[in-house]
Design a protein around this motif. Sequence first.
Motif, PDB file in Angstrom:
ATOM      1  N   GLU A   1      25.719  17.912  38.964  1.00 34.12           N
ATOM      2  CA  GLU A   1      24.898  16.725  38.674  1.00 34.12           C
ATOM      3  C   GLU A   1      25.558  15.831  37.622  1.00 34.12           C
ATOM      4  O   GLU A   1      25.556  14.607  37.741  1.00 34.12           O
ATOM      5  CB  GLU A   1      23.493  17.130  38.222  1.00 34.12           C
ATOM      6  CG  GLU A   1      22.620  17.602  39.355  1.00 34.12           C
ATOM      7  CD  GLU A   1      22.498  16.592  40.495  1.00 34.12           C
ATOM      8  OE1 GLU A   1      22.253  15.396  40.230  1.00 34.12           O
ATOM      9  OE2 GLU A   1      22.675  17.008  41.655  1.00 34.12           O
TER      10      GLU A   1
ATOM     11  N   LYS B   1      28.374  14.045  39.333  1.00 41.29           N
ATOM     12  CA  LYS B   1      27.870  13.000  40.229  1.00 41.29           C
ATOM     13  C   LYS B   1      27.422  11.764  39.445  1.00 41.29           C
ATOM     14  O   LYS B   1      27.610  10.636  39.910  1.00 41.29           O
ATOM     15  CB  LYS B   1      26.709  13.537  41.072  1.00 41.29           C
ATOM     16  CG  LYS B   1      27.175  14.355  42.257  1.00 41.29           C
ATOM     17  CD  LYS B   1      26.072  15.046  43.019  1.00 41.29           C
ATOM     18  CE  LYS B   1      24.893  14.227  43.409  1.00 41.29           C
ATOM     19  NZ  LYS B   1      23.892  14.992  44.167  1.00 41.29           N
ATOM     20  N   ARG B   2      26.852  11.973  38.268  1.00 43.65           N
ATOM     21  CA  ARG B   2      26.427  10.823  37.437  1.00 43.65           C
ATOM     22  C   ARG B   2      27.619   9.966  37.038  1.00 43.65           C
ATOM     23  O   ARG B   2      27.514   8.748  36.944  1.00 43.65           O
ATOM     24  CB  ARG B   2      25.669  11.304  36.201  1.00 43.65           C
ATOM     25  CG  ARG B   2      24.212  11.618  36.482  1.00 43.65           C
ATOM     26  CD  ARG B   2      23.386  11.742  35.217  1.00 43.65           C
ATOM     27  NE  ARG B   2      23.874  12.717  34.269  1.00 43.65           N
ATOM     28  CZ  ARG B   2      23.545  14.010  34.277  1.00 43.65           C
ATOM     29  NH1 ARG B   2      22.730  14.480  35.200  1.00 43.65           N
ATOM     30  NH2 ARG B   2      24.025  14.827  33.371  1.00 43.65           N
TER      31      ARG B   2
ATOM     32  N   CYS C   1      30.049   9.358  38.831  1.00 40.89           N
ATOM     33  CA  CYS C   1      30.485   8.655  40.051  1.00 40.89           C
ATOM     34  C   CYS C   1      29.449   7.651  40.554  1.00 40.89           C
ATOM     35  O   CYS C   1      29.637   7.052  41.610  1.00 40.89           O
ATOM     36  CB  CYS C   1      30.766   9.668  41.152  1.00 40.89           C
ATOM     37  SG  CYS C   1      31.999  10.897  40.746  1.00 40.89           S
ATOM     38  N   LYS C   2      28.381   7.443  39.820  1.00 43.11           N
ATOM     39  CA  LYS C   2      27.269   6.632  40.317  1.00 43.11           C
ATOM     40  C   LYS C   2      27.634   5.183  40.619  1.00 43.11           C
ATOM     41  O   LYS C   2      27.003   4.552  41.456  1.00 43.11           O
ATOM     42  CB  LYS C   2      26.087   6.701  39.349  1.00 43.11           C
ATOM     43  CG  LYS C   2      26.298   5.960  38.044  1.00 43.11           C
ATOM     44  CD  LYS C   2      25.088   6.089  37.143  1.00 43.11           C
ATOM     45  CE  LYS C   2      25.189   5.439  35.808  1.00 43.11           C
ATOM     46  NZ  LYS C   2      26.415   5.098  35.222  1.00 43.11           N
TER      47      LYS C   2
ATOM     48  N   VAL D   1      31.058  10.269  48.121  1.00 39.96           N
ATOM     49  CA  VAL D   1      31.132  11.378  47.169  1.00 39.96           C
ATOM     50  C   VAL D   1      30.434  12.589  47.781  1.00 39.96           C
ATOM     51  O   VAL D   1      29.272  12.515  48.164  1.00 39.96           O
ATOM     52  CB  VAL D   1      30.482  11.014  45.813  1.00 39.96           C
ATOM     53  CG1 VAL D   1      30.519  12.205  44.868  1.00 39.96           C
ATOM     54  CG2 VAL D   1      31.154   9.801  45.191  1.00 39.96           C
ATOM     55  N   GLU D   2      31.187  13.681  47.888  1.00 40.15           N
ATOM     56  CA  GLU D   2      30.645  14.941  48.385  1.00 40.15           C
ATOM     57  C   GLU D   2      30.723  15.974  47.273  1.00 40.15           C
ATOM     58  O   GLU D   2      31.593  15.889  46.408  1.00 40.15           O
ATOM     59  CB  GLU D   2      31.460  15.450  49.583  1.00 40.15           C
ATOM     60  CG  GLU D   2      31.456  14.535  50.773  1.00 40.15           C
ATOM     61  CD  GLU D   2      32.356  15.043  51.899  1.00 40.15           C
ATOM     62  OE1 GLU D   2      32.976  16.127  51.755  1.00 40.15           O
ATOM     63  OE2 GLU D   2      32.452  14.330  52.913  1.00 40.15           O
ATOM     64  N   THR D   3      29.824  16.934  47.310  1.00 40.05           N
ATOM     65  CA  THR D   3      29.867  18.014  46.326  1.00 40.05           C
ATOM     66  C   THR D   3      29.926  19.349  47.053  1.00 40.05           C
ATOM     67  O   THR D   3      29.373  19.501  48.143  1.00 40.05           O
ATOM     68  CB  THR D   3      28.636  17.996  45.395  1.00 40.05           C
ATOM     69  OG1 THR D   3      27.450  18.138  46.178  1.00 40.05           O
ATOM     70  CG2 THR D   3      28.571  16.711  44.601  1.00 40.05           C
TER      71      THR D   3
END
Length: 166
Positions: free
Chosen positions: A84, A87-88, A90-91, A98-100
């Motif tokens: 998380e 991902k923030r 990459c916002k 964007v994959e996780t």
Amino acid sequence: MGDVSERERKILVAVDESEESLYALSWCLKNVISQNSKDTLILLHARPPRPIYTALDGTGYLFSADIMATLERYSYDVAEGVVEKAKRLCKDLNNVKVETRVESGDARDVICQMVEKLGADVLVTGSHGYGPIKRAFIGSVSNHCAKSVKCPVLIVKKPKNSSSTS
């Protein structure tokens, strides 16, 4: 030679709970990712493998199912928090997918396997900057990956005076 922004690239970034990892991701976002590209950014977190305990842990006490479940839940919570946070960062990416991924196992093996499995074009990883003695005892994930994977590897070292990931 075509425009770089036309080529689709898979950029795998190894992330963990360290500042060095988040710095490497921030560096990648500024220096590798192009806003006009069709890049796919894959954020990979390698969750440590579940420990295997014998019936006795050496102290004579058995681990209860509740304790094992708590340890497992904690491991999932750490992984979720790491992903998380990454991902923030990459916002603000508009055209980049964007994959996780969260995989379980030794980070060295997981990263190398995922680079191969996903067909990554480049691997970005941080460096803890351990000296030669400490590195000899615990190993270097980034060094292992650089020697093992077939794609280019960017090892990003966080400057000593930099305390933020920005």
